[in-house]
Scaffold this active site. Sequence first.
Site, PDB file in Angstrom:
ATOM      1  CG  HIS A 132     -11.802  14.931 -34.106  1.00  9.81           C
ATOM      2  ND1 HIS A 132     -10.673  14.584 -33.406  1.00  9.81           N
ATOM      3  CD2 HIS A 132     -11.586  14.540 -35.387  1.00  9.81           C
ATOM      4  CE1 HIS A 132      -9.798  14.018 -34.226  1.00  9.81           C
ATOM      5  NE2 HIS A 132     -10.338  13.970 -35.441  1.00  9.81           N
ATOM      6  CG  ASP A 209     -12.249  21.258 -33.226  1.00  9.77           C
ATOM      7  OD1 ASP A 209     -11.720  21.792 -34.217  1.00  9.77           O
ATOM      8  OD2 ASP A 209     -12.213  20.023 -33.029  1.00  9.77           O
ATOM      9  CD  GLN A 212     -13.516  18.822 -40.562  1.00 11.59           C
ATOM     10  OE1 GLN A 212     -13.845  19.021 -41.726  1.00 11.59           O
ATOM     11  NE2 GLN A 212     -12.487  18.047 -40.239  1.00 11.59           N
ATOM     12  CE  LYS A 235      -8.652  17.727 -40.404  1.00 12.51           C
ATOM     13  NZ  LYS A 235      -9.526  17.074 -39.435  1.00 12.51           N
ATOM     14  CB  CYS A 373     -11.426  10.923 -34.953  1.00  9.93           C
ATOM     15  SG  CYS A 373      -9.929  10.158 -35.599  1.00  9.93           S
TER      16      CYS A 373
END
Length: 417
Positions: A132, A209, A212, A235, A373
Site C-alpha cells: 500500500h 503493516d 489487512q 479495518k 493505493c
Amino acid sequence: MNDLAIDRRSTFNAELVRQDFPILQQDVHGKPLVYLDNAATTQKPEAVIQAIVDYYRKDNSNVHRGAHALAERATDKFEQARVKVAGLINAAEPRQIIWTRGTSEGINLVAASWGRSQLREGDRILVSAMEHHSNIVPWQMIAAQMGATVEPIPVSNDGTLDLDALQGMLDARVRMVACGHVSNALGSVNPVEQIVLMAHSVGALCLIDGAQAMSHLQVDVQALDCDFYVFSAHKMFGPTGVGVLYGKAELLEAMPPYQGGGEMIETVSFAGTTYNQLPYKFEAGTPDIAGVIALGAAVDYLQSLDREGAERHEQELLEYAEAKARAMPGITLVGTSAKRTGVLSFLMDGTHPHDVGMLLDQQGVAVRTGNHCAQPIMDQLGIPGTVRASFCFYNTRADIDRLFEALTKAKQFLVEE
C-alpha cells in the site's frame, strides 16, 4: 457469560453474526445491501456504535488530567482499551501499544522518529513491491532526507513475494524491511515470520503493516518477533481515525518523540523539556478518546467469536467465489498466490473496472475499483486497476451469488450487444 456469547465462541454462525451489524440490514437502490468492500473498511457491530454513544452521553471528559468522576471513568476505559489491544496481539506490555490515527500515521511515526535518529547516508530500506502507498511513501520521504534508498522486494505476477530475491538483497546496509502481512490489492498472505527472521539475520529491523490482517488472522507479535506492527481500528470493526503502533519496548524507548504538545511531556521550561514515559511520549495532545474506547469494544467483540471458525468461513467464501469466477467466461483473476485471504481481485474482459463497479452498485453490491493505493504492483501487471470484492466473516455464500448475478447483468450491459 450469556448463552449467546457461549454459542458464538464455540460455533461460528455467519447469519447470527450479521444481526450484530445494523448497516447490513438496509436496501441500496432498492436491493438488499451486499457489502463486499471490507478491505477498505469493515462495518461496525452495535456494541462498537453503542460504546461511542455511551462515552459522549455519560463519560465525556479528557483523559489523564481531570480530578473528577467523568475523567476517571473516561481514563479507565481509555487505558483498558490499551490492555485489551495488547492482549489481542499478545504484546508483552500495554505500554508497547501507541495510539495513532491509523496505519498510515503509525508507519509515518516510525519512519520519522526511528528513521531520523538511525538512518545514515547509504543505508537501504527494503519494501515489498505490492505494498500500500502508506508503506512506501513515508520511507521515500525519510530516505530522501537522510540519504538512504528505498528498494522494492520483487513480487511475482501471481502475487507471491520472492523470498529468494529478498535473500539476495540483504546485506549490512539494510536497516529496515517493511512488508504487509496481507496485501490489500491481491489478498496475498505474506510469510512474515520468515521475513522477520531474514531481516534480523543482517541486523535489520522489520515493520509489518497489519491493516489487512487484523480482521482475518489471529496475530501474535511475540511469536512473529517483529520490531513494529501497525494497524487501523476501522479495518477490524472499530471506528475510523484510530490506529495502533506496536513496537518493541527498547526501540520505542530509544526513539525521540514524533510530535510535541500536551501529555507527551514530563516537565517543560524554557531552559529545556523532558519527555513522558511510554506510551505517552508518542501521544501528544487530546486523542480520539471515544474512538479508542470503541476500539476496545471491537476487541471485546472479536474475542467473543469463534475466531478459528470465522477464519474457516472466510476461506470457504474465498474458495467459493474463486470457483465461480473461474467458471464465468471473460473474468480474469488478479492475484492467485497459494496463500490468500479476504480478497477476490479481477478484471472483466472488454470493460473498465470503474464501469463494472458502478453497475454492481446499482444492483446493491458494494465493491471497490481502481489501483487500491497499490499503484506499483498494478504498473507491474500492466493494468489500471481491478474490481475488488473483499470478504469478511459476516458475508455469506448468498452474497457471493448476488455478486455473480450482478456481474452477469453488468457483462450483458457492457460487453454483449
